[in-house]
Design an enzyme around this catalytic site. Structure first.
Site, short mmCIF file in Angstrom:
data_model
loop_
_atom_site.label_atom_id
_atom_site.label_comp_id
_atom_site.label_asym_id
_atom_site.label_seq_id
_atom_site.Cartn_x
_atom_site.Cartn_y
_atom_site.Cartn_z
N LYS A 185 22.35 3.98 28.88
CA LYS A 185 23.07 2.74 28.52
C LYS A 185 22.53 1.63 29.41
O LYS A 185 22.46 1.79 30.64
CB LYS A 185 24.56 2.91 28.78
CG LYS A 185 25.22 3.80 27.77
CD LYS A 185 26.73 3.82 27.94
CE LYS A 185 27.39 4.56 26.80
NZ LYS A 185 26.74 5.83 26.46
N ASP A 195 21.20 3.93 24.05
CA ASP A 195 22.51 3.86 23.40
C ASP A 195 22.90 2.41 23.13
O ASP A 195 22.45 1.49 23.81
CB ASP A 195 23.59 4.44 24.33
CG ASP A 195 23.51 5.95 24.46
OD1 ASP A 195 22.66 6.58 23.81
OD2 ASP A 195 24.33 6.50 25.24
N GLN A 242 24.87 0.73 14.98
CA GLN A 242 26.25 1.13 14.68
C GLN A 242 26.63 0.66 13.28
O GLN A 242 26.58 -0.54 12.98
CB GLN A 242 27.20 0.51 15.71
CG GLN A 242 26.96 1.00 17.13
CD GLN A 242 27.40 -0.01 18.17
OE1 GLN A 242 27.24 -1.22 17.99
NE2 GLN A 242 27.94 0.47 19.28
N ARG A 286 18.65 5.83 15.84
CA ARG A 286 19.80 6.73 15.72
C ARG A 286 20.92 5.91 15.05
O ARG A 286 21.24 4.82 15.51
CB ARG A 286 20.28 7.19 17.10
CG ARG A 286 21.61 7.96 17.03
CD ARG A 286 22.36 7.96 18.36
NE ARG A 286 21.59 8.54 19.43
CZ ARG A 286 21.88 8.31 20.73
NH1 ARG A 286 22.89 7.55 21.07
NH2 ARG A 286 21.15 8.86 21.67
N LYS A 338 28.46 5.69 13.78
CA LYS A 338 29.48 4.81 13.20
C LYS A 338 29.84 3.68 14.15
O LYS A 338 30.11 2.56 13.73
CB LYS A 338 30.72 5.61 12.83
CG LYS A 338 30.53 6.52 11.64
CD LYS A 338 31.83 7.14 11.19
CE LYS A 338 31.59 8.17 10.09
NZ LYS A 338 32.83 8.86 9.69
N GLY A 339 29.88 3.97 15.46
CA GLY A 339 30.27 2.96 16.45
C GLY A 339 31.56 3.37 17.12
O GLY A 339 32.51 3.76 16.43
N THR A 377 26.35 11.95 13.44
CA THR A 377 27.70 12.00 12.89
C THR A 377 28.16 13.45 12.80
O THR A 377 27.34 14.36 12.72
CB THR A 377 27.78 11.35 11.48
OG1 THR A 377 29.13 11.38 11.02
CG2 THR A 377 26.89 12.03 10.46
#
Ligand code: FDA
Length: 303
Positions: free
Chosen positions: A96, A130, A159, A180, A183-184, A222
Site C-alpha cells: 500500500k 493495492d 475497484q 487486479r 469490488k472495493g 473476488t
C-alpha cells in the site's frame, strides 16, 4: 449499518491498541492473518505452494507518519522479497503506497517503491500495488504507471465500486499493465462510488469482461461464486485459456472454492497478510461479512 460501525471501529486507535496487544484477540485473527512474523507467512506460503496455490505476501500496516517509518516499510518489504526468493517461493508482494510515505511526499514514496520494484525485477518477481480509498486513486495509478513503464513488473488494482473504473481500465489495458480487479473495501460517498451491492456486482462483471478480453494477465480478486461462475462461462464462450488470467482470494476465505479451482486447472493466488499491525485489515474483513462476528464470538466463547 453494521458495516459502517465496523469500518468506524477499524479507525479507532484505542481499540486498535488493545486488540493488537491482546493475546486472545491475536488467536482469533489467525483465520485471516498468517501470523505476526515473516517466518509465519513463509510457512503458510510453503504449505500453499505444495497445494499449487500461488501467493502474494502483504506486510500489514497502513499510513505512516514519518519518513523513517516509510523507509522501514521499504526495508521490511525488501527483506520479504529477498527471503521468499532465496527459499524458492514464487510469491508476489502486495503493498500500500501510504506505507511508503504517500501522505508525506509523492517523490519520497515513489523512490521507496522504486527501490522495491527494481529489486523485484532483478529477482523476476511482481509487485502488486493495492488500491486504498478514493483520495489516493490518482496518485496511486500515476506511480504504478510510471513504475510499469520503467520496470514492467507491477500490477495495478482497480475497484469496481468506483464510477471512474471503466476509464482507468481502458487506459491500463492500452499500456498492457496487468490489473487486479476487486469490488472495493473502503467507505466511499455516492459522489464517487456505487452504493448498492447489485450495482457494484454489475460493474464488476462488466469490468471483468473488459479485462479478460483486452487486459494483460488480469487478476480476478473476488470470492463471489456468481461472478466466478460468470468468469468461467465467459472464458469458455470466448476461448480464453486459464493461463491468461488468475483468480485471487484472501487467505482464510472460501478455501473450498480455491481447492476446486486447482483441481480444475485454474490459477489461484492467495493474498497472505501478516504482521503486528493487523487490526484495520481484520476489521475490514469483518465489515465485509458481519457473519464473521458470529464465527469470532463462537471461537472466543470456546476459550
Ligand atoms: P462479496 O463481499 O460480495 O462476497 C461474496 C462472498 O464471498 C460472500 O457471500 C462470502 O461467501 C465470501 N466472503 C467475502 N468476504 C468475506 C469475508 N471477509 N469473510 C468470509 N467470507 C467472505 N480492496 C480494495 O479496496 N483494495 C485492494 O487493493 C484490494 N485487494 C484485494 C486483493 C484480493 C486478493 C482480494 C480477494 C480482495 C481485495 N480487496 C481489495 C477487497 C475487495 O475489495 C472486497 O472488499 C472483498 O474481496 C470482498 O468482496 P467479494 O468480491 O469477495 O464479494
Amino acid at each position: 449499518m453494521l458495516r459502517s460501525v465496523l469500518l468506524y471501529l477499524s479507525r479507532q486507535k484505542q481499540l486498535r491498541r488493545w486488540m493488537e496487544t491482546s493475546p486472545s484477540a491475536a488467536r482469533l485473527t489467525s483465520r485471516f492473518v498468517a501470523g505476526l512474523k515473516l517466518e509465519d507467512a513463509l510457512v503458510v506460503t510453503g504449505r500453499l505452494q505444495r497445494e499449487c496455490i500461488l501467493t502474494s505476501l502483504d506486510r500489514l500496516g497502513e499510513s505512516v507518519t514519518t519518513f523513517e517509518e516509510a523507509a522501514a516499510s521499504r526495508d521490511g518489504y525488501l527483506e520479504i522479497l529477498h527471503t521468499a526468493a532465496a527459499r524458492g517461493f514464487d510469491a508476489t508482494i502486495s503493498i500500500k503506497l501510504t506505507q511508503f510515505g504517500l501522505d508525506l511526499s509523492q517523490e519520497v514514496c515513489r523512490a521507496n517503491v522504486e527501490q522495491l520494484v527494481r529489486d523485484a525485477a532483478g529477482l523476476g518477481r511482481m509487485v502488486e500495488i493495492d488500491m486504498e480509498s478514493s483520495e489516493y486513486t490518482d496518485r496511486t495509478l500515476k506511480i504504478t504507471t510510471a513504475l510499469h513503464q520503467a520496470f514492467g513488473n507491477v500490477r495495478a488494482v482497480v475497484q469496481a465500486y468506483l464510477y471512474r473504473s471503466a476509464k482507468d481500465i481502458e487506459r491500463l489495458c492500452a499500456l498492457q499493465l496487468p490489473v487486479r480487479l476487486c469490488k472495493g473495501a473502503y467507505k466511499e460517498p455516492p459522489s464517487v462510488a456505487f452504493q448498492k451491492k447489485a450495482d457494484v456486482d454489475g460493474s464488476y462483471v462488466s469490468l471483468m469482461k473488459m479485462l479478460l478480453e483486452r487486459g494483460t494477465y488480469p487478476g480476478l480478486a473476488t470470492h463471489d461464486e456468481r461472478i466466478i461462475n460468470e468468469a468461467h462461462r465467459f472464458t469458455r464462450e470466448r476461448g480464453i485459456p486459464p493461463e491468461k488470467y488468475e483468480f485471487q482470494m484472501l487467505y482464510g476465505i472460501r478455501r473450498d472454492i480455491a481447492k476446486r479451482f486447482v483441481e480444475e486447472g485454474y490459477r489461484i493466488r492467495f493474498y497472505v497478510p501478516f504482521g503486528e499491525a493487523w487490526y484495520p485489515y481484520f476489521m475490514r474483513r469483518l465489515a465485509e461479512r458481519p457473519a464473521n462476528l458470529i464465527f469470532l464470538m463462537r471461537n472466543f466463547l470456546r476459550g
